[in-house]
Structures are given as C-alpha cells and as structure tokens.
Design an enzyme around this catalytic site. Sequence first.
Site, PDB file in Angstrom:
ATOM      1  N   LYS A 143       0.802  -1.238   0.000  1.00  0.00           N
ATOM      2  CA  LYS A 143       0.000   0.000   0.000  1.00  0.00           C
ATOM      3  C   LYS A 143       0.835   1.288   0.000  1.00  0.00           C
ATOM      4  O   LYS A 143       0.367   2.341   0.428  1.00  0.00           O
ATOM      5  CB  LYS A 143      -1.001   0.048   1.167  1.00  0.00           C
ATOM      6  CG  LYS A 143      -1.807  -1.200   1.399  1.00  0.00           C
ATOM      7  CD  LYS A 143      -2.247  -1.919   0.166  1.00  0.00           C
ATOM      8  CE  LYS A 143      -3.259  -1.205  -0.667  1.00  0.00           C
ATOM      9  NZ  LYS A 143      -3.468  -1.955  -1.958  1.00  0.00           N
TER      10      LYS A 143
ATOM     11  N   HIS B  79       7.563  -7.277  -2.031  1.00  0.00           N
ATOM     12  CA  HIS B  79       7.366  -6.697  -0.692  1.00  0.00           C
ATOM     13  C   HIS B  79       8.353  -7.308   0.306  1.00  0.00           C
ATOM     14  O   HIS B  79       8.203  -7.124   1.513  1.00  0.00           O
ATOM     15  CB  HIS B  79       5.966  -7.017  -0.168  1.00  0.00           C
ATOM     16  CG  HIS B  79       4.833  -6.368  -0.909  1.00  0.00           C
ATOM     17  ND1 HIS B  79       4.877  -5.081  -1.389  1.00  0.00           N
ATOM     18  CD2 HIS B  79       3.589  -6.824  -1.221  1.00  0.00           C
ATOM     19  CE1 HIS B  79       3.722  -4.788  -1.964  1.00  0.00           C
ATOM     20  NE2 HIS B  79       2.934  -5.832  -1.881  1.00  0.00           N
TER      21      HIS B  79
ATOM     22  N   SER C 174      -5.057   2.777   3.834  1.00  0.00           N
ATOM     23  CA  SER C 174      -5.186   2.101   2.542  1.00  0.00           C
ATOM     24  C   SER C 174      -5.279   0.587   2.744  1.00  0.00           C
ATOM     25  O   SER C 174      -6.093  -0.105   2.117  1.00  0.00           O
ATOM     26  CB  SER C 174      -3.962   2.466   1.685  1.00  0.00           C
ATOM     27  OG  SER C 174      -3.996   1.812   0.460  1.00  0.00           O
TER      28      SER C 174
ATOM     29  N   PHE D 130      -3.280   9.584 -11.405  1.00  0.00           N
ATOM     30  CA  PHE D 130      -4.313   8.798 -10.724  1.00  0.00           C
ATOM     31  C   PHE D 130      -5.561   8.679 -11.606  1.00  0.00           C
ATOM     32  O   PHE D 130      -6.115   7.593 -11.763  1.00  0.00           O
ATOM     33  CB  PHE D 130      -4.660   9.461  -9.378  1.00  0.00           C
ATOM     34  CG  PHE D 130      -5.605   8.632  -8.564  1.00  0.00           C
ATOM     35  CD1 PHE D 130      -5.157   7.543  -7.832  1.00  0.00           C
ATOM     36  CD2 PHE D 130      -6.958   8.935  -8.536  1.00  0.00           C
ATOM     37  CE1 PHE D 130      -6.038   6.764  -7.088  1.00  0.00           C
ATOM     38  CE2 PHE D 130      -7.843   8.163  -7.790  1.00  0.00           C
ATOM     39  CZ  PHE D 130      -7.380   7.078  -7.065  1.00  0.00           C
TER      40      PHE D 130
ATOM     41  N   ASN E 110      -5.879   8.757 -14.809  1.00  0.00           N
ATOM     42  CA  ASN E 110      -5.717   7.844 -15.943  1.00  0.00           C
ATOM     43  C   ASN E 110      -5.560   6.391 -15.534  1.00  0.00           C
ATOM     44  O   ASN E 110      -5.845   5.489 -16.307  1.00  0.00           O
ATOM     45  CB  ASN E 110      -4.549   8.280 -16.832  1.00  0.00           C
ATOM     46  CG  ASN E 110      -4.949   9.449 -17.704  1.00  0.00           C
ATOM     47  OD1 ASN E 110      -6.145   9.759 -17.824  1.00  0.00           O
ATOM     48  ND2 ASN E 110      -3.985  10.124 -18.305  1.00  0.00           N
TER      49      ASN E 110
HETATM   50  N1  A3P Z   1      -1.339   7.111  -9.873  1.00  0.00           N
HETATM   51  C1  A3P Z   1      -1.505   7.114  -8.553  1.00  0.00           C
HETATM   52  N2  A3P Z   1      -1.538   8.278  -7.863  1.00  0.00           N
HETATM   53  C2  A3P Z   1      -1.726   8.309  -6.535  1.00  0.00           C
HETATM   54  N3  A3P Z   1      -1.899   7.191  -5.774  1.00  0.00           N
HETATM   55  C3  A3P Z   1      -1.865   6.001  -6.404  1.00  0.00           C
HETATM   56  C4  A3P Z   1      -1.658   5.900  -7.804  1.00  0.00           C
HETATM   57  N4  A3P Z   1      -1.676   4.582  -8.136  1.00  0.00           N
HETATM   58  C5  A3P Z   1      -1.888   3.897  -6.992  1.00  0.00           C
HETATM   59  N5  A3P Z   1      -2.012   4.738  -5.957  1.00  0.00           N
HETATM   60  C6  A3P Z   1      -2.354   4.416  -4.563  1.00  0.00           C
HETATM   61  O1  A3P Z   1      -1.388   3.549  -3.995  1.00  0.00           O
HETATM   62  C7  A3P Z   1      -2.037   2.703  -3.029  1.00  0.00           C
HETATM   63  C8  A3P Z   1      -1.807   1.266  -3.396  1.00  0.00           C
HETATM   64  O2  A3P Z   1      -0.459   0.941  -3.155  1.00  0.00           O
HETATM   65  P1  A3P Z   1       0.112  -0.490  -3.571  1.00  0.00           P
HETATM   66  O3  A3P Z   1       0.129  -0.582  -5.032  1.00  0.00           O
HETATM   67  O4  A3P Z   1       1.502  -0.487  -2.962  1.00  0.00           O
HETATM   68  O5  A3P Z   1      -0.753  -1.512  -2.942  1.00  0.00           O
HETATM   69  C9  A3P Z   1      -3.516   3.060  -3.064  1.00  0.00           C
HETATM   70  O6  A3P Z   1      -3.701   4.076  -2.064  1.00  0.00           O
HETATM   71  P2  A3P Z   1      -5.109   4.472  -1.420  1.00  0.00           P
HETATM   72  O7  A3P Z   1      -5.737   3.215  -0.932  1.00  0.00           O
HETATM   73  O8  A3P Z   1      -4.764   5.421  -0.309  1.00  0.00           O
HETATM   74  O9  A3P Z   1      -5.893   5.149  -2.499  1.00  0.00           O
HETATM   75  C10 A3P Z   1      -3.648   3.612  -4.479  1.00  0.00           C
HETATM   76  O10 A3P Z   1      -4.790   4.375  -4.715  1.00  0.00           O
HETATM   77  C1  LIG Z   2      -0.207 -10.386  -7.061  1.00  0.00           C
HETATM   78  C2  LIG Z   2      -1.425  -9.622  -6.746  1.00  0.00           C
HETATM   79  C3  LIG Z   2      -1.433  -9.188  -5.328  1.00  0.00           C
HETATM   80  C4  LIG Z   2      -1.655 -10.094  -4.310  1.00  0.00           C
HETATM   81  C5  LIG Z   2      -1.690  -9.645  -3.006  1.00  0.00           C
HETATM   82  C6  LIG Z   2      -1.472  -8.337  -2.765  1.00  0.00           C
HETATM   83  O1  LIG Z   2      -1.551  -7.923  -1.485  1.00  0.00           O
HETATM   84  S1  LIG Z   2      -0.364  -7.301  -0.733  1.00  0.00           S
HETATM   85  O2  LIG Z   2       0.057  -6.050  -1.427  1.00  0.00           O
HETATM   86  O3  LIG Z   2       0.734  -8.270  -0.747  1.00  0.00           O
HETATM   87  O4  LIG Z   2      -0.904  -7.031   0.597  1.00  0.00           O
HETATM   88  C7  LIG Z   2      -1.266  -7.428  -3.772  1.00  0.00           C
HETATM   89  C8  LIG Z   2      -1.237  -7.875  -5.076  1.00  0.00           C
END
Ligand code: A3P
Ligand SMILES: CCc1ccc(OS(=O)(=O)O)cc1
Length: 293
Positions: A46, A101, A131, A222, A224
């Site tokens: 996240k 991760h 998030s 965001f 797009n």
């Molecule tokens: N282009 C973008 N601009 C801003 N935030 C973005 C983004 N793309 C993804 N995110 C945000 O990054 C978080 C997801 O992170 P990850 O990919 O590591 O799981 C989400 O946060 P929110 O849940 O606060 O909206 C998501 O909306």
């Molecule tokens: C591979 C897709 C996927 C699976 C699990 C995820 O959760 S976490 O970000 O590891 O908590 C995210 C993406």
Amino acid sequence: MDNTDVKLLKYKGYYFEGSSADVDFLEHLDDFEIRDDDVFIITYPKSGTIWTQQILSSIYFEGHRNRAETVETIDRVPFLEYNMHKMDYLKRPSPRLFSSHIPYYLAPKDLKNKKAKIIYIYRNPKDVLTSYFHFSNYLVTLEASDNMEQFMERFLEGKVVGSLWFDHVRGWYEHRHDFNILFMMYEEMNKDLRSSVLKINHFLEKELSEEDLDAVVNQATFQNMKYNPQANYDGILKHEIGTRTNDGHFLRKGTIGDWKHHLTVDQNERFDRIFHRKMKDFPLKFIWDTNEE
Ligand SMILES: Nc1ncnc2c1ncn2[C@@H]1O[C@H](COP(=O)(O)O)[C@@H](OP(=O)(O)O)[C@H]1O
Ligand SMILES: CCc1ccc(OS(=O)(=O)O)cc1
C-alpha cells in the site's frame, strides 16, 4: 466479514500472502540469479507499488507508452514472491522488471553485487494503514476487519502481509549501502509526478524524449490509472484471487492524509507515540498532510 479464504504464510519471520506465495520458491530465493540490468520495485504493501509498476513499464516498454501493449501490469512487472502466472523468471528476456514486498534480509544474495537496481517506495504509515484497512476488506485472501481499531491492532503487531511496517522501512534504509537503491517517497510522487518520473528515469540511466516523458507521466496520473483495468490488477484480483465486493477498485483515493478521515483522536495519538518510539533517529522525513512541504 467472511475470512474463510484468508491465507497468511509466515516464512523466516515474515508474513506473505499465502495463496500466492510458493514456499519452494522462497526456499531458493537467496540463490535466485540476478542480472545486472534487473530492476526491482520494493515496497511495504500500500505504498505505491502499482503506481511504480506503471511508471517503470511505461519507461521500458514503448508499446505501453503508446497504449499498444495488452500485457497486464502484473505480467510486465511481476511480483518476485508471488509468481501468479507461473512464469519462468529465469527465461524472461532482459531487462527484467520485478516488484516485491520482501524485507531486506530475504533479498537474493546476488542483489548485493550492487549492479541491479532497486527502487524503494515509502509512504507515511498512517496512510499505509488506512489504505491497507480498505484493501484487506476488499481482497478475499487478506484478513478483513470489522473496524479500524481491529485492523490497527494487527498492523501494529505486524500480523499482516509485509509484517511490521517499521521493520520493513528501517531494515531497507539501514542496509541501503548493501544495494544499488533509490528511495522515493509516495507523497513526493503525489505532489510532483513529473519530477519523480525524471528522478526514476535518471536512476535507471534511461534516455527518453520529452514526448515519451510526457506519455509516461500522463499514463501514471491517478485519473488515468483509476479506471484502467490493467492498472488496477483487475484480471488477477477480480477473476483469479477474488474480491469481497464487485464495485471496488485497487486504486482507491490516491491522496495524502486520508488517515484523518479514519483514525480517531485516540488512535492517532497512540500511533504517534509508537511511531516516535520506533522511528526515533530515523533520518527520512515523512509527509502526513497534503499541505505539508
Ligand atoms: N497514480 C496514482 N496516484 C496516486 N496514488 C496512487 C496511484 N496509483 C496507486 N495509488 C495508490 O497507492 C495505493 C496502493 O499501493 P500499492 O500498489 O503499494 O498496494 C492506493 O492508495 P489508497 O488506498 O490510499 O488510495 C492507491 O490508490
Ligand atoms: C499479485 C497480486 C497481489 C496479491 C496480493 C497483494 O496484497 S499485498 O500487497 O501483498 O498485501 C497485492 C497484489
């Protein structure tokens, strides 16, 4: 909330999403063969993983820049530890892009030759928590919580995929000299996407025309990404892993400071106390609010 599909796998002290992680693969991760031109995005969940996957794959693949490419994000920049589509990573053509991760201590030992590049994205942990709370209630393989109090308890104990946020960020930062690593802050990307893309581009030693750079930035906004199924892992989340609701998106709000709408005063004060204790003397700065510089 139904938690029957939840699978949390603890391996060497770290929690993985258990339905996607392959223990055989993890057991050989240390010896995973790294190429000098490999690029890894490493994050705590996240923190902006999918965003950086989008940026990186647009920088590397012209087809993606001009929207001609049909391959899903997850297959362009697959998770090292979650080989969802059983790809043969050893046969992937260079340059290979990966996401992960994993904590620093599970990194393949070849990554320490300092040639392959790592981009580490970090985000203020109250927004990570917020998030993550929503995402855990969305994806069937993550443990759902009835309320923030319940989720915050597990987050602060590190009983979530990614384990303890404090250990993840500190671990990678304190071992930064062992790797060829660029630290990027989610909030800086959010405030100035173009400068952030340029910084990433420079680290990758890539040359892009102004026009290509514009395309990379444009596709990573965001707005797009939010309604682009490929930029939301739609295929994998909605059709393979499964979600608890049909109307959600992986991309949720994409803002700085949403935690203010979800943490009570008491929860916030408790978080602050723990943050200050655990991150004392930690030199990276964090941005908690959209008005903050
Ligand atoms: N282009 C973008 N601009 C801003 N935030 C973005 C983004 N793309 C993804 N995110 C945000 O990054 C978080 C997801 O992170 P990850 O990919 O590591 O799981 C989400 O946060 P929110 O849940 O606060 O909206 C998501 O909306
Ligand atoms: C591979 C897709 C996927 C699976 C699990 C995820 O959760 S976490 O970000 O590891 O908590 C995210 C993406």
